[in-house]
Enzyme design. Structure first.
Site, PDB file in Angstrom:
ATOM      1  N   ASP A 185       0.857  -1.183   0.000  1.00 46.05           N
ATOM      2  CA  ASP A 185       0.000   0.000   0.000  1.00 46.05           C
ATOM      3  C   ASP A 185       0.890   1.229   0.000  1.00 46.05           C
ATOM      4  O   ASP A 185       1.791   1.360   0.842  1.00 46.05           O
ATOM      5  CB  ASP A 185      -0.920   0.017   1.224  1.00 46.05           C
ATOM      6  CG  ASP A 185      -2.124  -0.899   1.055  1.00 46.05           C
ATOM      7  OD1 ASP A 185      -2.212  -1.591   0.018  1.00 46.05           O
ATOM      8  OD2 ASP A 185      -2.982  -0.916   1.956  1.00 46.05           O
ATOM      9  N   HIS A 211      -8.391   8.431  -0.210  1.00 48.26           N
ATOM     10  CA  HIS A 211      -8.352   7.497   0.921  1.00 48.26           C
ATOM     11  C   HIS A 211      -9.527   7.682   1.891  1.00 48.26           C
ATOM     12  O   HIS A 211      -9.352   7.688   3.108  1.00 48.26           O
ATOM     13  CB  HIS A 211      -7.026   7.651   1.676  1.00 48.26           C
ATOM     14  CG  HIS A 211      -6.579   6.403   2.384  1.00 48.26           C
ATOM     15  ND1 HIS A 211      -6.731   6.213   3.735  1.00 48.26           N
ATOM     16  CD2 HIS A 211      -5.970   5.280   1.917  1.00 48.26           C
ATOM     17  CE1 HIS A 211      -6.237   5.032   4.086  1.00 48.26           C
ATOM     18  NE2 HIS A 211      -5.766   4.447   2.993  1.00 48.26           N
ATOM     19  N   HIS A 249       3.218  -2.107   4.045  1.00 47.23           N
ATOM     20  CA  HIS A 249       3.127  -0.678   3.765  1.00 47.23           C
ATOM     21  C   HIS A 249       4.511  -0.163   3.384  1.00 47.23           C
ATOM     22  O   HIS A 249       5.489  -0.391   4.102  1.00 47.23           O
ATOM     23  CB  HIS A 249       2.571   0.077   4.975  1.00 47.23           C
ATOM     24  CG  HIS A 249       1.105  -0.121   5.170  1.00 47.23           C
ATOM     25  ND1 HIS A 249       0.581  -1.231   5.811  1.00 47.23           N
ATOM     26  CD2 HIS A 249       0.049   0.635   4.781  1.00 47.23           C
ATOM     27  CE1 HIS A 249      -0.740  -1.144   5.811  1.00 47.23           C
ATOM     28  NE2 HIS A 249      -1.087  -0.029   5.196  1.00 47.23           N
ATOM     29  N   HIS A 290      -6.067   2.488  -4.823  1.00 46.14           N
ATOM     30  CA  HIS A 290      -6.284   2.619  -3.374  1.00 46.14           C
ATOM     31  C   HIS A 290      -7.152   3.847  -3.084  1.00 46.14           C
ATOM     32  O   HIS A 290      -7.193   4.317  -1.952  1.00 46.14           O
ATOM     33  CB  HIS A 290      -4.931   2.718  -2.668  1.00 46.14           C
ATOM     34  CG  HIS A 290      -4.958   2.381  -1.202  1.00 46.14           C
ATOM     35  ND1 HIS A 290      -5.794   1.412  -0.667  1.00 46.14           N
ATOM     36  CD2 HIS A 290      -4.261   2.884  -0.149  1.00 46.14           C
ATOM     37  CE1 HIS A 290      -5.594   1.338   0.643  1.00 46.14           C
ATOM     38  NE2 HIS A 290      -4.673   2.226   0.980  1.00 46.14           N
TER      39      HIS A 290
END
Length: 269
Positions: free
Chosen positions: A77, A132, A226, A128
């Site tokens: 991510d 967000h 991440h 993504h």
């Protein structure tokens, strides 16, 4: 009098219908926070106790692959850049390992050269969302806008016309958000290996990252890391080496299989 009674009945029926519809809509948009029972000793991770397994299956979402095959899917991510992604890409290139990078709008605008490098080196770039958000709190039209903006900006940078995979921001989803995103051509990708790695001020060292990931290795695992984590960047090479020593093969999400058959995302026409 008869007309009055019929009108009252009609109103009551309408109110009842509206109530049922509202309740059904609320149920469909009930938010879930993705969670799972971690793998230990190579036993597959489980979502059996989480209350959303059937919803994920119904809408073609994935969290782990074929649990009888020693295959791993490496995903990152990328909400913002913290100086580690180039190192991650260096390791992946050296080891010849495919990965998927789920990027936000901020990342795309801020790091165009890294986006180009991801694509040039054969990695998948997934969605993504642009900003967000908790997608259960925005409209269908806003979900589409969030996803379309990322897809178009990535395409402008890389020429990548398709974007088939989505990771919901914060792991929050509902049946509605799964259905809307699937209608736009996305497969929602969750994970079956993860640890608390995103807090940049609470990094515990490469060895800790290595232990956290290796302890959870299991057949069919979708690994979430991440890219803001310095620990992950420093541990990645050793994680890959150990996984391969154990007989695992790293595959790209576009080769994903949960029962021997590649996943086929919903086609949007």
């Amino acid at each position: 009098m008869l007309k009055c009674r019929l009108s009252t009945m009609a109103i009551l029926l309408l109110v009842g219908l509206l109530f049922v519809t509202t309740q059904a809509t609320a149920l469909q948009n009930k938010p879930f926070h993705f969670g799972f029972k971690k793998s230990r000793g190579g036993v597959p991770a489980s979502i059996d106790q989480e209350g959303f397994k059937e919803i994920l299956q119904k809408h073609g979402a994935i969290f782990q692959g074929n649990t009888s095959a020693k295959e791993l899917y490496l995903t990152f991510d990328n909400g913002y850049e913290n100086g580690n992604t180039a190192k991650i890409l260096d390791v992946l290139r050296e080891k010849q390992i495919p990965a998927a990078f789920f990027v936000t709008g901020h990342y795309v605008k801020d790091q165009p050269e890294l986006i180009k490098r991801m694509a040039a080196e054969g990695h998948l770039i997934g969605n993504h969302s642009w900003s967000h958000p908790d997608m259960t709190q925005i409209s269908d039209a806003q979900i589409k806008e969030e996803l379309d903006r990322v897809k178009m900006e990535v395409a402008a940078l890389t020429g990548q016309k398709e974007m088939r995979f989505l990771r919901p921001p914060r792991g929050i989803f509902s049946e509605r958000t799964l259905a809307v995103s699937r209608s736009l051509g996305y497969t929602n990708v969750f994970w079956s290996i993860a640890y608390r790695d995103w807090e940049t001020k609470k990094q515990a060292g490469a060895q800790y990252a290595y232990q956290q990931v290796v302890a959870q290795l299991h057949p069919g695992a979708v690994i979430l890391l991440h890219a803001v984590s310095k620990d992950n960047a420093e541990a990645l090479s050793a994680i890959i080496d150990e996984a391969q020593r154990q007989g695992y093969v790293f595959k790209s999400l576009d080769q994903f299989s949960d029962s021997g058959n590649p996943v086929q995302p919903f086609s949007h026409h």
